[in-house]
Enzyme design. Structure first.
Site, short mmCIF file in Angstrom:
data_model
loop_
_atom_site.label_atom_id
_atom_site.label_comp_id
_atom_site.label_asym_id
_atom_site.label_seq_id
_atom_site.Cartn_x
_atom_site.Cartn_y
_atom_site.Cartn_z
N ASN A 1 11.33 36.31 37.06
CA ASN A 1 11.94 36.58 38.36
C ASN A 1 10.84 36.67 39.40
OD1 ASN A 1 13.16 37.61 40.63
ND2 ASN A 1 14.06 39.40 39.64
N HIS B 1 19.10 32.57 43.29
CA HIS B 1 18.14 33.58 42.85
C HIS B 1 18.48 34.02 41.43
CE1 HIS B 1 15.15 36.65 42.94
NE2 HIS B 1 16.04 37.57 42.62
N CYS C 1 14.38 40.68 47.51
CA CYS C 1 14.31 39.29 47.04
C CYS C 1 14.89 38.28 48.03
CB CYS C 1 15.00 39.17 45.68
SG CYS C 1 14.16 40.09 44.38
#
Length: 333
Positions: free
Chosen positions: A290, A260, A118
């Site tokens: 997400n 995030h 990520c």
């Protein structure tokens, strides 16, 4: 020279899937296993996520965002002298997905991929920043296309396998692009990254590599959310606290702090630990899920379009990723 963020854009597929629909599909495709009603939304705070069309690839999501960005900036493809595809997803093992994105955009510049779960996009920005500051490139397009919906396990045996696959039920498809240009001042003024690589096994997508090249059962997300959270907490807040200490700033000095987002409960824990004012966050998780590495550019794009961040404002990008990786980038727009 500094690397200035000239613009950012995001692309979200039109189709959305609610958490209730996720649970219904798991039940329909499993042999007798039924998730507890509302468990996905209760555990994550996610109401819906985006799912790309069957005819779309990760590269297409990046291309959609990049085309929007170049049009907004009035930049023809020939003005880009480097393209970086920073994503946890990819169209195929070889070649680099950056080549596929460049071909679809009609670019003729050098390209390469950056991959770090990520934090892939944030690391792509890190590379662009370094290459611009050292004079190797003047205008860099960093993009991502995240397609995790292709790696979600829908047929589960039991509660344990559902828990192991749970991370996949939080993920969402999307693309984003950021244009960075050489500038004499402003731009990115601080960056730092850290890793706790001993925790790499906590969350994985094993299929396709040399360990499991052709095992269909290894093509799904596998992980332990509790252990991943513990790994992040064990890493500590030092990298983020140090950023403020070294720059002499506080979170109040930033128009927005993009973080995030994995689940709403964990976002609340992180905000509490770092003492980030709630009004500085750009909360995208409940309605968009997400989005892996597309999360941070989506938040910055949303903030700019809502007028929450303007030229001259400071913005912070805080990255968290499996592996485990942490990162922070501070910039003046």
């Amino acid at each position: 020279m500094r690397a200035r963020i000239a613009g950012v854009a995001a692309y979200l597929p039109e189709r959305t899937v609610t958490s209730a629909e996720v649970e219904a599909r798991v039940e329909a495709e499993s042999d007798g296993y039924r998730p507890l009603p509302t468990i996905v939304e209760r555990m994550t705070g996610i109401r819906s996520r985006h799912v790309m069309r069957d005819d779309q690839q990760a590269s297409d999501l990046a291309v959609e965002a990049a085309r929007t960005l170049l049009a907004e900036q009035g930049r023809p493809p020939a003005s880009i002298d480097l393209l970086i595809f920073g994503s946890a997803s990819q169209d195929m093992v070889e070649p680099a997905t950056a080549h596929i994105v460049a071909a679809k955009l009609g670019l003729g510049c050098p390209v390469f991929d950056v991959k770090n779960a990520c934090n892939s996009f944030l690391n792509g920005v890190q590379m662009a920043d370094a290459l611009i500051r050292t004079g190797q490139h003047e205008r860099v397009l960093v993009c991502t296309g995240e397609s995790p919906s292709r790696a979600v396990r829908w047929k589960v045996r039991d509660r344990d396998q559902f828990a192991d696959a749970f991370a996949g039920y939080t993920l969402s498809d999307g693309g984003a692009a950021m244009l960075l240009e050489a500038a004499p001042d402003g731009g990115i003024f601080y960056r730092d990254f850290a890793a706790v690589s001993s925790a790499w096994q906590v969350g994985t997508l094993p299929g396709g590599g040399s360990m499991h090249p052709r095992d269909p059962d290894r093509t799904y997300f596998s992980g332990d959310g509790r252990r991943l959270k513990e790994a992040f907490l064990a890493a500590g807040p030092e990298i983020f606290v140090t950023a403020l200490e070294k720059t002499g700033l506080t979170w109040d000095d930033f128009a927005v702090v993009c973080v995030h987002q994995v689940t709403m409960p964990y976002l609340a824990v992180l905000r509490s630990i770092l003492d980030i004012p709630a009004d500085r966050l750009v909360t995208t998780l409940p309605d968009h899920g997400n989005l892996a590495s597309a999360t941070l550019p989506l938040q910055l794009s949303a903030a700019l379009r809502a007028g929450r961040a303007r030229p001259g404002d400071r913005v912070a990008l805080i990255g968290l990723a499996g592996g485990v990786s942490l990162g922070i980038t501070l910039a003046e727009l």
